[in-house]
Design an enzyme around this catalytic site. Structure first.
Site, short mmCIF file in Angstrom:
data_model
loop_
_atom_site.label_atom_id
_atom_site.label_comp_id
_atom_site.label_asym_id
_atom_site.label_seq_id
_atom_site.Cartn_x
_atom_site.Cartn_y
_atom_site.Cartn_z
N CYS A 77 -9.47 -2.15 3.34
CA CYS A 77 -8.79 -0.89 3.03
C CYS A 77 -9.11 -0.43 1.60
O CYS A 77 -10.25 -0.04 1.35
CB CYS A 77 -7.30 -0.98 3.32
SG CYS A 77 -6.65 0.63 3.79
N LEU A 78 -8.18 -0.52 0.65
CA LEU A 78 -8.55 -0.18 -0.73
C LEU A 78 -9.75 -1.02 -1.16
O LEU A 78 -10.62 -0.55 -1.90
CB LEU A 78 -7.37 -0.42 -1.68
CG LEU A 78 -7.66 -0.05 -3.13
CD1 LEU A 78 -6.94 1.23 -3.53
CD2 LEU A 78 -7.31 -1.16 -4.10
N GLY A 87 -4.92 6.85 2.83
CA GLY A 87 -4.97 8.27 2.58
C GLY A 87 -6.26 8.70 1.92
O GLY A 87 -6.51 9.88 1.73
N HIS A 117 -6.96 -2.50 8.93
CA HIS A 117 -6.35 -3.79 8.56
C HIS A 117 -6.62 -4.83 9.64
O HIS A 117 -5.84 -4.92 10.61
CB HIS A 117 -4.85 -3.61 8.34
CG HIS A 117 -4.55 -2.90 7.06
ND1 HIS A 117 -4.39 -3.56 5.86
CD2 HIS A 117 -4.45 -1.59 6.78
CE1 HIS A 117 -4.18 -2.69 4.90
NE2 HIS A 117 -4.21 -1.49 5.43
N GLY A 171 -2.40 3.85 -3.67
CA GLY A 171 -2.93 4.86 -4.57
C GLY A 171 -4.42 5.11 -4.45
O GLY A 171 -5.06 4.77 -3.46
N ASN A 206 -3.58 2.22 7.45
CA ASN A 206 -2.64 2.78 6.49
C ASN A 206 -3.42 3.21 5.27
O ASN A 206 -3.52 2.47 4.30
CB ASN A 206 -1.59 1.73 6.10
CG ASN A 206 -0.80 2.15 4.88
OD1 ASN A 206 -0.77 3.34 4.54
ND2 ASN A 206 -0.17 1.20 4.21
N GLY A 238 -4.39 -1.99 -1.10
CA GLY A 238 -3.53 -1.63 -2.22
C GLY A 238 -3.19 -0.16 -2.21
O GLY A 238 -3.78 0.62 -1.45
N GLN A 280 -12.87 0.66 -0.22
CA GLN A 280 -13.10 1.83 -1.08
C GLN A 280 -13.63 1.39 -2.45
O GLN A 280 -14.55 2.00 -3.01
CB GLN A 280 -11.79 2.61 -1.23
CG GLN A 280 -11.26 3.12 0.11
CD GLN A 280 -9.78 3.51 0.07
OE1 GLN A 280 -9.11 3.36 -0.94
NE2 GLN A 280 -9.27 4.01 1.18
N GLU A 296 -6.04 -7.84 9.65
CA GLU A 296 -4.95 -8.82 9.73
C GLU A 296 -3.78 -8.31 10.58
O GLU A 296 -2.82 -9.06 10.81
CB GLU A 296 -4.46 -9.18 8.31
CG GLU A 296 -3.58 -8.14 7.62
CD GLU A 296 -4.36 -6.96 7.04
OE1 GLU A 296 -5.58 -6.89 7.22
OE2 GLU A 296 -3.72 -6.09 6.41
N SER A 312 0.82 -1.22 0.00
CA SER A 312 0.00 0.00 0.00
C SER A 312 0.85 1.27 0.00
O SER A 312 0.36 2.35 -0.30
CB SER A 312 -0.93 0.04 1.22
OG SER A 312 -1.64 -1.15 1.35
N1 LIG Z 1 -3.85 0.12 2.75
C1 LIG Z 1 -4.62 0.41 1.72
O1 LIG Z 1 -5.26 -0.44 1.12
C2 LIG Z 1 -4.65 1.86 1.28
C3 LIG Z 1 -5.80 2.19 0.37
C4 LIG Z 1 -5.60 3.45 -0.44
N2 LIG Z 1 -4.44 3.36 -1.26
C5 LIG Z 1 -5.51 4.65 0.47
O2 LIG Z 1 -4.45 5.20 0.65
O3 LIG Z 1 -6.49 5.04 1.04
#
Ligand SMILES: NC(=O)CC[C@H](N)C(=O)O
Length: 362
Positions: free
Chosen positions: A246-247, A290, A328, A221, A288, A219, A250, A330, A49
């Site tokens: 996380c990603l 953004g 996360h 970005g 983690n 992931g 989204q 995990e 990530s």
């Molecule tokens: N850890 C992630 O999956 C980060 C998700 C996405 N890239 C963000 O920064 O929000």
């Protein structure tokens, strides 16, 4: 008193160029972010990530318990550079072996304060015997914004499907948008067979696999750059249970009518408090990210929220069997309060159906 010449510079998007001590030479650029995690540097540095970012550790001493590859979350270091108040030799050797520039002897408290006040920002780094502030500025000038990395999925995903067997009858299709290894092992530890699939896997490839769960990974970005993963969610919502981390959360939200937006400086650390909207129970989580889900859309309920800023930490649709987390579960690094998420995900599987298919396949 003697003058120490600097051999490293970091140029910030706010116009400043800050001197540092060079630990691993090189020139690079990326989005400058910080993590407040006080342990877990091996896990964070190998978390995909962080691709295209420069990772600042707010904890002052990084490397105090060595470097062991059994704690790695992937097979390489992902941030483009690492910044700390002090790196130990172990970490410097590791980053040097991976050609990842590193700087220390810098006021990280000041850097973190700037990021908190002005937001995650582009930076350029130049480390080496005869580098100048101008070299760092040149790197900064070449730095792209996170959303401009439109092919970032390709940089971090597997090229070909990989099967990680858990010994049971449940098959999880994990769309690898930059998956941490602990997501795979959290599923195989619970008996699931995990098919790690390229980020741009087609609908027909998933159909052929007949998975019991479609899982969108974490992931790097902007989630807007993972359109194919969103297409999969749209195609299988209601047909197959869907999970995301996380990603992954989204992407699921965007696929089901929600929206995402960039946060000022994001959440990166291992002590982010999250409250369950229904039970009021608070857990400590590893984070983690953004970006965040701005609007969940009509099909998803916000089931968990960040205690500090109210952002959406969990989404669900019980009828469609969709469940996601922004943090996360995990861990790695971080607290294990939330490992139960993987039991919840596998609990969505209709085991009668899985058994029937396993028998039919024999
Ligand atoms: N850890 C992630 O999956 C980060 C998700 C996405 N890239 C963000 O920064 O929000």
């Amino acid at each position: 008193m003697f003058l120490v010449m600097s051999d490293a510079y970091i140029a910030l998007a706010d116009g400043r160029v800050v001197e540092a001590r060079g630990r691993v030479p090189g020139r690079t650029r990326g989005e400058l972010v910080f993590t407040t995690a006080y342990t877990g540097y091996e896990e964070s540095l190998t978390d995909p990530s962080y691709e295209e970012q420069v990772l600042t550790f707010s904890y002052p001493l990084i490397g105090n318990y060595g470097v062991r590859d059994e704690r790695f979350e992937s097979d390489r270091v992902h941030p483009r550079a690492a910044v700390a108040r002090e790196f130990t030799e172990d970490v410097v050797e590791w980053l040097a072996s991976e050609d990842v520039p590193a700087i220390d002897h810098i006021d990280t408290r000041d850097l973190v304060t700037s990021i908190r006040e002005e937001g995650a920002m582009k930076c350029g780094i130049a480390v080496g015997d005869d580098v100048t502030p101008e070299d760092a500025r040149e790197e900064l000038a070449k730095c792209k914004g996170m959303s401009e990395h439109v092919d970032i999925g390709k940089q971090v995903s597997v090229d070909e499907p990989e099967l990680h067997e858990g010994g049971g009858v449940t098959d999880v299709a994990l769309v690898d948008c930059g998956a941490k290894g602990s997501i795979v092992s959290s599923l195989t530890d619970r008996g699931a067979n995990v098919h790690v699939l390229p980020y741009d896997t087609s609908v027909s490839d998933i159909e052929a696999l007949e998975p019991d769960v479609l899982f969108i990974s974490n992931g790097p970005g902007d989630p807007a750059n993972f359109e194919q993963a969103a297409t999969l969610v749209e195609a299988f919502a209601g047909e197959v249970p869907i999970a995301g981390i996380c990603l992954g959360q989204q992407v699921v939200a965007r696929a089901l009518g929600g929206t995402t937006e960039k946060m000022a400086f994001g959440h990166r650390g291992v002590n982010q408090p999250v409250i369950d909207v229904e039970t009021g129970k608070v857990v400590m989580t590893t984070q983690n990210h953004g970006y965040t889900v701005a609007e969940p859309g009509d099909q998803l309920d916000v089931t968990q929220r960040n205690v500090n800023d109210d952002t959406a930490e969990g989404l669900a649709n019980d009828e469609l069997n969709v469940i996601t987390r922004q943090y996360h579960p995990e861990a790695n690094p971080g607290p294990h309060d939330t490992l139960g998420f993987f039991d919840e995900v596998l609990g969505m599987v209709d085991h009668d159906d899985t058994q029937r298919r396993a028998v039919a396949d024999d």
